[in-house]
Design an enzyme around this catalytic site. Structure first.
Site, short mmCIF file in Angstrom:
data_model
loop_
_atom_site.label_atom_id
_atom_site.label_comp_id
_atom_site.label_asym_id
_atom_site.label_seq_id
_atom_site.Cartn_x
_atom_site.Cartn_y
_atom_site.Cartn_z
N THR A 1 -0.17 -5.76 3.87
CA THR A 1 -1.02 -6.68 3.12
C THR A 1 -1.98 -7.41 4.06
O THR A 1 -3.16 -7.58 3.73
CB THR A 1 -0.15 -7.70 2.35
OG1 THR A 1 0.67 -6.99 1.42
CG2 THR A 1 -1.02 -8.69 1.60
N ASN B 1 2.59 4.99 -4.13
CA ASN B 1 3.93 4.42 -4.02
C ASN B 1 4.80 4.68 -5.24
O ASN B 1 6.02 4.62 -5.15
CB ASN B 1 3.85 2.91 -3.77
CG ASN B 1 3.00 2.19 -4.79
OD1 ASN B 1 1.85 2.55 -5.03
ND2 ASN B 1 3.54 1.16 -5.42
N GLN C 1 2.69 4.71 2.48
CA GLN C 1 3.67 5.67 1.97
C GLN C 1 3.54 7.05 2.61
O GLN C 1 4.38 7.92 2.38
CB GLN C 1 3.54 5.79 0.45
CG GLN C 1 3.84 4.52 -0.32
CD GLN C 1 5.28 4.07 -0.19
OE1 GLN C 1 6.16 4.84 0.18
NE2 GLN C 1 5.53 2.80 -0.50
N SER D 1 2.91 -0.32 7.29
CA SER D 1 3.97 -1.32 7.17
C SER D 1 5.27 -0.73 7.68
O SER D 1 5.66 0.38 7.27
CB SER D 1 4.13 -1.75 5.71
OG SER D 1 5.07 -2.79 5.59
N THR E 1 1.26 -15.50 18.48
CA THR E 1 2.22 -14.82 19.34
C THR E 1 2.77 -13.59 18.64
O THR E 1 3.21 -13.64 17.50
CB THR E 1 3.37 -15.76 19.72
OG1 THR E 1 2.83 -16.91 20.37
CG2 THR E 1 4.37 -15.07 20.62
N CYS F 1 7.00 -4.07 -6.70
CA CYS F 1 6.25 -5.29 -6.41
C CYS F 1 6.00 -6.11 -7.66
O CYS F 1 5.31 -7.11 -7.63
CB CYS F 1 4.92 -4.94 -5.73
SG CYS F 1 5.16 -4.26 -4.08
#
Length: 757
Positions: free
Chosen positions: A74, A159, A189, A209, A247, A337
């Protein structure tokens, strides 16, 4: 409830594999340095980060371009979109500019496009690229619109269906029409399932991801093609060469290092493509074996082998999810989702029938699946679906003991209710208010249970369509007694000569079912032919109000409101008198079973309606005359908002809260038991779910039979505390609210259900 869990929802997220988890723990406890620090611990963290970046290039096939570590896909999507829109601000704006995305794209993409276009004040239309029945993008549409595009967003693999695009063909049409347009490809995916060679393409941005492939949540990365503009989303300390400040997530990067090593290794940790195809074939054969009528919602020739999307006629996605969950198999309904089980916008975009979209199940696994795990999954699927045969919900050649079926059962299709009553002392039954989409299930159930349907009845006529009872009567013609086949417009047998006397002395036609009796009485108002079907387990000649267990009143009385009276064949004044008549025929606690249930309240009663107030309460209390009722009813009906193509509303809906339901945690219930407290524990899952994972010391009262349970227990419901439990706490809460509304006060439900026990 303890059983082995089989996780088949890897497109939503995955388990963190042990070697990856070990790397995370080591990074957290031993190699925890800040990569920006110049001491040895920081230098080591920096080295690990750069090693991981180099491995990412190998995995993606990207010897050039930038690799930026992010919190996940995202964030990568935000970065790509912001970068593209910032670039668009520096270029001449085409007439009627577009932001293009695939119609089956993850919602993160169109919502991001809309959000940032609005904030950048870019007057571009966010437009979906149509797809065909397989989910492939319409290349002709792209060719006709790409010249006006400020950005185009596509997916490598979907997905929900696993559909992968023809990237070479897609690239040709995009670049031939607009060589400079920023092009983002969601590769989430595709990772580990499709070969990637990003440097050989003109893809500008590709988000990834980690948690979709065995890494922890909170780590991802973004590929940016060499020379492509990039606008940082996060400014600050200048990390990631100033392209993504903050960081770095050292533990997440350590996880990716191990993940990439596993992907590039030849040691067999991840199955190759041919093996994955074999796994899919085995799952396909298993599913087709247990669900002969199953339909796959994808073309396997253009979908990754780790995703299966299917629907089963006659079953909602929730029913199948509940079944699989009870068997310890975790699957998804479409996209995980979305917190609600609804239609799949992906399957809708593909043009599939509504029933497939509404009942879709997604089964997905990862490349770390083993043959042993797959064999166990297939065996569990087989045993889980066998439980459906014991409930007569699925035809089967297996010799399985059937769950008995007696009393009143409620079936729902959307907000429409259909009722099946089976006499406890015989195999006689009646169907009330049949619904077309439920006919196949009802026929299968009646045949499986060897029932004799004496009548298939409507409580009122339907001006806009033929009664579903006609088709069901034809399907069951061999089971209906020949002398009862000739019926009137509402399905009442013409030869039925039995009569019963009601509480006010009126004599009405009746149908005898073993030791039960069903009386038909006129109830005009909603329509001029509306009737009440009054059911009593007492077959005596005179039925007093307390003898009526259930009243099927169609759309005359709905939970919390009254049926509409603004049809051409409605009679508002007649409804006023019908309501007063009901108060004579029925006991205040007789259960009224409507033909529509808009707020999952299952049933109502005159007592419940009086407690809540409202128009019916005013009529029954004697405080409203005919004229005032007709005015108030017209105002109530004016709140109906029928829309073309949507379900016709048969009554103004009013949701009633009924107050908060006391919650118990599983641990608190165990404490109650240790203390020896008296209570009734009700598991309201369906019988096949209960059989697969029974609750100790609980009675199984399926939600579909809740109204029957209330009818049998209505004078004893408050004797001991009643505790309700289900799979997730959703059904137990609905049932508890219904019971509370009907006057049961000493009730609790298990928050989170078995999922948190």
């Amino acid at each position: 409830m303890s059983q082995q869990e089989f996780y088949l929802d890897s497109n939503a997220t995955t388990v963190v594999l042990p070697p990856i988890a070990d790397a995370v723990m080591k990074a957290l406890t031993q190699e925890f340095g800040n990569p920006s620090s110049s001491h040895v611990t920081g230098i080591r963290a920096k080295a690990r980060m750069e090693r991981t970046r180099a491995l990412a290039r190998q995995v993606m096939g990207a010897h050039s371009g930038q690799v930026i570590f992010t919190s996940g896909a995202t964030e990568g999507i935000q970065t790509a979109v912001i970068s593209a829109l910032q670039t668009a601000k520096t270029r001449p704006m085409p007439e009627a500019p577009l932001l293009l995305y695939g119609a089956t794209e993850h919602k993160a993409v169109p919502e991001t496009l809309k959000h940032w276009a609005r904030l950048f004040d870019i007057p571009a239309e966010v437009r979906a690229i149509p797809v065909d029945g397989r989910g492939r993008l319409d290349l002709d549409f792209i060719a006709g619109h790409i010249d006006r595009a400020l950005m185009i967003c596509t997916m490598a693999a979907n997905n929900e269906t696993g559909c992968f695009q023809d990237m070479a063909a897609l690239e040709r049409v995009i670049r031939s029409g607009n060589p400079q347009v920023p092009w983002m490809v969601d590769c989430v995916q595709a990772l580990g399932k499709l070969p990637l060679a990003l440097a050989e393409t003109s893809i500008d941005y590709a988000p990834f991801s980690g948690h979709k492939l065995y890494a922890p949540k909170g780590i991802g990365w973004l590929y940016v093609r060499e020379g492509v503009p990039l606008t940082p989303v996060i400014a600050g300390g200048g990390q990631e060469s100033g392209l993504r400040s903050g960081t770095e997530n050292g533990a997440g990067i350590a996880a990716l290092e191990v993940l990439f090593g596993m992907m590039l290794s030849q040691d067999g940790a991840f199955a190759d493509h041919a093996t994955l195809l074999g796994y899919r074939a085995q799952l396909v054969n298993t599913l087709r074996g247990v669900f002969p009528e199953l339909v796959f919602n994808q073309d396997h020739d253009c979908s990754v082998p780790t995703t299966l999307n299917f629907s089963v006629p006659g079953f909602s996605s929730k029913e199948l999810m509940d079944l699989f969950d009870a068997a310890g198999i975790r699957v998804s309904s479409g996209s995980a989702c979305s917190s609600k089980v609804t239609r799949s916008f992906v399957l809708d975009a593909m043009g599939l029938p509504a029933w497939q979209s509404e009942s879709a199940i997604r089964l997905s696994f990862g490349p770390a699946m083993t043959q042993a795990e797959l064999d166990a999954v297939c065996e569990r699927i087989d045993s889980a679906v066998a439980a459906l045969a014991t409930s007569c919900l699925l035809e089967s050649d297996r010799d399985a003991e059937k769950h008995g079926l007696k009393g009143l059962i409620q079936f729902k299709a959307g907000s429409s209710c259909c009722w099946l009553y089976v006499d406890p002392d015989s195999n006689h039954c009646v169907v009330v208010d049949p619904v077309d989409s439920l006919n196949q299930r009802l026929e299968r159930l009646i045949r499986c249970q060897d029932l004799v349907p004496l009548a298939i009845l409507d409580t009122h006529g339907h001006a806009d369509h033929e009664s579903s009872g006609v088709a069901l009567r034809e399907a069951l013609f061999d089971r209906i007694p020949a002398e009862l086949m000739a019926v009137d417009a509402l399905g009442w047998p013409n030869s039925c000569g039995t009569r019963r006397t009601l509480a006010d002395g009126q004599v009405m036609p009746a149908l005898t079912l073993g030791n039960s009796v069903l009386v038909r009485a006129p109830l005009p108002g909603h329509t001029d032919d509306s009737v009440a079907l009054l059911l009593s387990r007492n077959a005596c000649d005179t039925l007093l109000a307390e003898d009526i267990d259930f009243a099927f009143c169609g759309d005359t009385v709905l939970a919390g409101t009254l049926g509409r009276t603004n049809f051409s064949n409605s009679q508002p004044l007649s409804m006023y008198h019908s309501l007063n008549q009901l108060s004579v025929w029925l006991h205040p606690d007789s259960l009224i079973c409507p033909s529509h249930d808009y707020h999952h309240q299952f049933a109502t009663s005159l007592a419940a309606e009086l407690r809540e107030g409202g128009l019916l309460a005013e009529v029954l209390s004697g405080g409203m005359g005919e004229h005032a009722f007709m005015l108030a009813k017209a105002e109530l009906d004016s709140g109906l908002c029928d829309q073309a193509g949507s379900e016709l509303m048969c009554g103004a809906t009013v949701a009633q809260s009924g107050g908060a339901i006391p919650e118990l945690r599983a641990a608190e219930l165990q404490q109650w038991r240790r203390e020896g407290r008296r209570l009734s524990l009700l598991d309201i899952r369906e019988p096949h779910e209960f059989a697969l994972s029974p609750t100790s010391d609980a009675d199984n009262v399926p939600l579909s039979r809740l109204v029957d349970f209330i009818g049998q227990q209505r004078y004893r419901l408050d004797s001991d505390p009643m505790v309700l439990v289900c799979r997730s706490g959703s059904r137990s809460l609905l049932a508890s609210q219904s019971l509370r509304r009907l006057g049961v006060t000493n009730i609790h439900h298990i928050a989170g259900g078995h999922a948190l026990s």
